[in-house]
Structures are given as structure tokens and as C-alpha cells.
Design a protein around this motif. Structure first.
Motif: not given
Length: 398
Positions: A23-29, A66-71, A73-79, A144-150
Motif C-alpha cells: 500500500l505504501n512505498p516502504r511496505d513489504a509482504i 520477504v516475498v515482495e517489497i515496495g519501491p 525500500i533500499d535493497k541493501k536493507k531488505l530484499k 502472509y502479512a503486510r509490514v509497514p516501514f519494513a
């Protein structure tokens, strides 16, 4: 996906619900691989915490892949592909409170802050699966869960550690540790801990890690007292002794250096004040039963510290503020500042100082959550902690 849904007081069901979306750019699933039932979830099950809505997804102790990340999120932090534990508190990382490392007080993660402000003056952070007053976020007792500020909360887990070993970095291990840290423990101190549930068990072990010389654990469930004793604690069964008298005897009439309430709003007790609390709570004239807070304040030595990790919902009567003030006690409490503790405690697990899986008594498929809530609440079948597998065979929708 399948998820554990609150359908009313003492009514938990597993349903098919829509999969979460970014839902937001810093989300992850996150694909949840393990989740657990927390003691504070039981307050929701018993109907004592307001602002739940029928169909809300419960759960705030979970981990997975982690199966999906928002645009954003820095991939160095989470991928995608990272194995993570998700903290139960949600923090943006950039507000005044987060910059002060007061992560559970984030100014930006509760979209319903106005609601919490009416009860508390100011809002704490949002929490997973824990009422609309604290954000209305879907919880992690799901596939599954949506994680804000992932890019702020989840911690990556290295290979070689099982889910059972690290799952409780999501809440109860850091919560017990912060509660012990809040006791201001000096080497050799005596710490009294009311409640030998999962948080209490980690608080006992954390108190010893921080240098306590003695820990006195108080409960009435023999399985829990046995776990406390196995960790080196002295134990008191409050159904067999007068707790305040016993603590005076054990401390040479001085009182423990610090006292901890690891029970919260549904404490058990005896006598007229306990009956008063039960009646007022049943009539919704009081939100909690502050039995343990009273005893902690009364039992603690002069100049000592009272730590409260136990969850409370609102307004309570007959708190002995006179004793709190006149004995010059320090009172410390709060939801856990998770991001302060997760990495250091992960290192303790890696070093073999503690294996948090000791607390698990039941491993069940998600489909068994309705019965698991009841077993955990009623302390049946020697239940100390339930871990749920969302993908285990038999996880069928209601």
C-alpha cells in the motif's frame, strides 16, 4: 490466504481473507513461517480491550520470508528472499521519538492517533493485530502479512538458527529483557517478578543476565513455577502463602530491590480488593484488575524500582499512590522499544547464552488456533506457549 480472525468475545475463527498488498512505498509482504499466541492476545480474546472489529486479523509475534517489497525500500536493507523476524511495534524511523530510540512511541505509525489520544493524551506507535485504537493493522497469525516501514523494523536472521530459536525476538524476549533493564538492577540485587508466563520467564532469565543475585518468581501455576525454578529463581505460590509477608521474610524485612508486574490487566488475587476489581471490571466500570501493581508497590523496598511490562488498557482504581510517593519508588513501564534490543539479543542466541524455544509447549497448525486460544487462556494441557504453523497440513478455513 488463511488467517486467525477475531469474531467477538471468546470467538476466534480461521477464515479465508484477501492476501495483503503493498500500500505504501516502504511496505513489504512477508510469507509467515511461524507465528505465536501472546498473553496480551488473550486480553483481546476475553474482550477487555476496546476498538476491535469483527473480522480483524490477530497476532503480533511472527516471522517469515520477504516475498515482495515496495519501491521505497533500499535493497541493501531488505530484499526479497530475506528471512526476517518482525517486531510487534511499528516505527517510521525518522520522527522525534524514533530518533530518540523510543521506537514504541513512534509519532507516525498510528493512523488512528486521535483515537489513542482521547484515552492516553498522546498516542504510542501502531501495533500489529492489536485494535483500531493502535492502528487497525492486520496481524501476523496468517499466511502472509503486510509490514509497514519494513526498512526499519524487521531483523534479518542468519542461517543456522531455527524459527523456534528466533521467533520470540518479535516480542516476548525483548519485552522481558527491557522489563528487567527497567528494574535498574545492580550486581547482587533481589528482583521479585509477579507472573511466570512467557514474558515473566524471559524476564527471570534477563534479570540474571543483568546481574541479579536473586530472582523471586510469583505465580500459582505449577508448570510455570517449575520453569522459573529451572532458571534458578526462588518461587512463591500466591495461593499457598501471603506474598507480601513471604517477601519480607525472604529479604530480611527490607523488601526486594525491584518488583516487576509481568501479569497485567487480568491478574488473579484474593480478598476484598480483588472482588471489588472483578465486579467493577465485569460492569465495565474499571478496565483492569490492578492486583499485582498494588502488591509491587507495597512489597518494593524504600527507594526501589517498580517495572511494569504487563499490558493495561485504561483506567484503574485503588492504586496506592501514597506508598509510591512516600517510599520514593521509581516506576518504569512502556511497550518495548523493540529495535533497541533485537540485534543484541540475537547475538546472545547465536552465542548460545539462551535458547528461547524452551518456553514452547505446543506447536499446532493455524487451523487449531481457536482451540489453542482456549487452552492457553485456561492453562490446560500444561500449556506455556503456543506456536502456530500457517502452512501445516490441516490449516483449513472455517
Amino acid at each position: 490466504m488463511k488467517a486467525v480472525c477475531w469474531m467477538g468475545k471468546e470467538n476466534i475463527q480461521v477464515h479465508d481473507v484477501p492476501d495483503p498488498r503493498i500500500l505504501n512505498p516502504r511496505d513489504a509482504i512477508v510469507r509467515v513461517t511461524r507465528t505465536a499466541i501472546c498473553g496480551s492476545d488473550l486480553h483481546l480474546y476475553d474482550g477487555y480491550v476496546p476498538t476491535l472489529e469483527q473480522g480483524d486479523i490477530l497476532g503480533h509475534e511472527f516471522m517469515g520470508e520477504v516475498v515482495e517489497i515496495g519501491p521505497g525500500i533500499d535493497k541493501k536493507k531488505l530484499k526479497v528472499g530475506d528471512r526476517v523476524v518482525v517486531p510487534f511495534t511499528i516505527a517510521c524511523g525518522h520522527c522525534f521519538s524514533c530518533e530518540e530510540k523510543l521506537w514504541s512511541l513512534c509519532d507516525n505509525s498510528n493512523p488512528n492517533a486521535w483515537f489513542a489520544e482521547k484515552m492516553m493524551g498522546y498516542s504510542p506507535s501502531g501495533l500489529f493485530g492489536y485494535t483500531h485504537m493502535l492502528g487497525g493493522y492486520a496481524g501476523g497469525q496468517a499466511q502472509y502479512a503486510r509490514v509497514p516501514f519494513a526498512d526499519v523494523g524487521p531483523i534479518k536472521i542468519p542461517d543456522g538458527l531455527s524459527d523456534d530459536q528466533v521467533l520470540f525476538l518479535s516480542d516476548i524476549f525483548p519485552t522481558g529483557y527491557m522489563a528487567a533493564e527497567n528494574c535498574n538492577i545492580k550486581s547482587g540485587d533481589t528482583v521479585a517478578i509477579w507472573g511466570c508466563g512467557p514474558v515473566g520467564q524471559f524476564a527471570i532469565r534477563s534479570a540474571f543476565m543483568l546481574g541479579a543475585g536473586r530472582v523471586i518468581a510469583i505465580d500459582h501455576v505449577q508448570d510455570r513455577l517449575a520453569l522459573a525454578s529451572a532458571a534458578g529463581a526462588e518461587t512463591l505460590n500466591f495461593e499457598e502463602v501471603n506474598t507480601l509477608d513471604a517477601l519480607r521474610d525472604l529479604t530480611g524485612n527490607r523488601g526486594p530491590d525491584s518488583c516487576m508486574d509481568a501479569v497485567g490487566m487480568e491478574a488473579f488475587g484474593h480478598g476484598a480488593l480483588y472482588l471489588y476489581d472483578r465486579i467493577k471490571q465485569a460492569l465495565r466500570m474499571e478496565t483492569d484488575r490492578p492486583v499485582v501493581i498494588r502488591e509491587c508497590i507495597q512489597a518494593c523496598k524504600k527507594g526501589g524500582t517498580v517495572s511494569i511490562p504487563g499490558v493495561y488498557a485504561g483506567f484503574d482504581d485503588t492504586i496506592p499512590l501514597g506508598a509510591l510517593m512516600n517510599k520514593a519508588l521509581t516506576l518504569k513501564t512502556g511497550q518495548t522499544h523493540m529495535m533497541r534490543y533485537m540485534a543484541p539479543l540475537l547475538k546472545r542466541i547465536q552465542a548460545g547464552e539462551i535458547d528461547p524455544s524452551f518456553v514452547i509447549s505446543h506447536r499446532l497448525p493455524l487451523a487449531d488456533a481457536p482451540e489453542a486460544y482456549k487452552i492457553f487462556r485456561d492453562k490446560e494441557d500444561h500449556c506455556t506457549k503456543v506456536v502456530l504453523d500457517p502452512w501445516a497440513e490441516g490449516a483449513v478455513a472455517a
